[in-house]
Motif scaffolding. Sequence first.
Motif, mmCIF file in Angstrom:
data_model
loop_
_atom_site.group_PDB
_atom_site.id
_atom_site.type_symbol
_atom_site.label_atom_id
_atom_site.label_comp_id
_atom_site.label_asym_id
_atom_site.label_seq_id
_atom_site.Cartn_x
_atom_site.Cartn_y
_atom_site.Cartn_z
ATOM 1 N N ASP A 45 0.770 -1.194 -0.071
ATOM 2 C CA ASP A 45 -0.211 -0.631 0.145
ATOM 3 C C ASP A 45 0.497 1.310 -0.454
ATOM 4 O O ASP A 45 -0.056 2.120 0.279
ATOM 5 C CB ASP A 45 -0.702 0.234 1.163
ATOM 6 N N LYS A 46 1.953 1.478 -0.159
ATOM 7 C CA LYS A 46 2.391 2.305 0.502
ATOM 8 C C LYS A 46 3.611 2.982 -0.997
ATOM 9 O O LYS A 46 3.665 2.663 -2.047
ATOM 10 C CB LYS A 46 4.564 1.821 1.092
ATOM 11 N N SER A 47 3.292 4.010 -1.120
ATOM 12 C CA SER A 47 3.665 4.935 -2.649
ATOM 13 C C SER A 47 4.973 4.421 -3.336
ATOM 14 O O SER A 47 5.410 4.636 -2.847
ATOM 15 C CB SER A 47 2.703 6.047 -2.387
ATOM 16 N N LEU B 40 6.688 2.146 -3.725
ATOM 17 C CA LEU B 40 7.238 1.249 -3.660
ATOM 18 C C LEU B 40 8.151 0.667 -4.240
ATOM 19 O O LEU B 40 8.065 0.040 -5.610
ATOM 20 C CB LEU B 40 5.972 0.391 -2.951
ATOM 21 N N HIS C 55 9.987 4.739 -1.120
ATOM 22 C CA HIS C 55 9.792 3.494 -0.445
ATOM 23 C C HIS C 55 10.805 2.736 -0.552
ATOM 24 O O HIS C 55 10.328 2.488 -1.658
ATOM 25 C CB HIS C 55 7.955 3.588 -0.096
ATOM 26 N N TYR D 238 11.044 1.600 4.329
ATOM 27 C CA TYR D 238 11.187 3.309 4.480
ATOM 28 C C TYR D 238 10.917 3.869 3.509
ATOM 29 O O TYR D 238 11.525 4.234 2.443
ATOM 30 C CB TYR D 238 12.678 3.308 5.293
ATOM 31 N N PRO D 239 10.075 5.143 3.797
ATOM 32 C CA PRO D 239 10.565 6.408 3.302
ATOM 33 C C PRO D 239 12.129 6.939 2.745
ATOM 34 O O PRO D 239 12.411 7.639 3.710
ATOM 35 C CB PRO D 239 9.528 7.245 3.571
#
Length: 319
Positions: free
Chosen positions: A204-206, A208, A235, A245-246
Motif C-alpha cells: 500500500d506504500k506509494s 515502493l 519507499h 522506509y520512506p
Amino acid sequence: FCTGTGRPVGLPPPTPLHTVANIMRENLTIFTLVLFSIQEVTGSSSTSSRLRSIYEYSGRIATDEDDGGNSGFSQKPITTFDESTKSTISNQPTVIKESFYGTAYRSEKKSEVLYTEKHSVLFDALSGKPIESFVEYISPPQQGPCQEIFANMKSDFTRGYNISEYMFHHIPLKWKEGVQYDQGRYVMFQGENNILETKELPLDKSALFAGQGYHYHILEKLDELAKSTKPQMIHLAFPAHLTAYPFALKREWKRGDLLKLSMSFDSWFISYFAPKIYLTYDIRRRRLVSFTGPSHVYDDKGKLQNVHVTYKQSHATLG
C-alpha cells in the motif's frame, strides 16, 4: 587453489565492475536507526546456477540446499529461478546480455580496494527492460593468495522491476535476505544459519521499490530528475529489517552529461544520523558512474562500512 569460506575465482582478476550496494543491518541505538539497505546492482547472469527454491513453514523459511532437504519444512515454494527457464530465455535472439564491473573503495580517494563486483544482466532487446541479473562479490588480491567470491545476489525482474524478486547471500556469514513472490504477495526474508524470518511487504506504500528496482526507476526518470530540484518521495524495502522506509530522492547537481543524485531518509531526525547515498549517472549513456554510501557488505569486524564504488561496462552481446 584458494582456501577459505568463499568460492575461488577461476577467471583473471575482474576490472572495475557495475554495482550499487546497500542493505545492511547493524545493531544501532534508537537514535541511530541506520539500517541502510540499498543494493543497486545491475547485474545478472544467464549462466548463473539455479537459485534454490525457498520453502515456507510456520512463518520461517529455509532452503533445501542448506539442510539437505531434511528440515521437515513443507515443500511449498515461495519462488524459484528455474535453470531450464533461464536457458530458454538465454537462447532467445531477442535477449541482450550485458556485463558490468565495479570496484569498491574505502573512500573517494581510491587508496584502498575493499572488494570488487562482477555483474551480468539480461535485457529484453525489444522493450529494453531487465529480465534477470546476477552479481558476484569478490575479495581483493591483498586479502590472500587469490581472490574469492564471498557473496552473490540473484534477481528476477519478470514480474516487474519495481519490486524485483532477489536473494543476497553472504557465504561466510551464512546470511541471506531478499524478497520473494508467493501467491499474489511479496514476502521479505532475512536470517542466518538456514533459519529465516519472513514478513509480507506492504504494497500500500506509494512508489515502493525492492532490490534493484529503484535503479531502473532512476534510469527511466533521468531526464526528469535532471531538470527538477523538487525531491521525489519513494519507499525502499529493507529485508534485513523486514520493513520499508520512506526516502527523498533529489538532484544534487548536473554537469554536462553527469547527474548526481542523493537519497536520504525522509525524516530530518533519522537523516541526521544516517548516512546519505550519492549516485552519479551518465545521462547520455544511461549508465551508473559511481555510488557513495553504506554497503550491505560489512567490514572484517562485522560493522557497517561506507564505500565509494565506480562502475564500468565491459561488453554487451545479442543473445
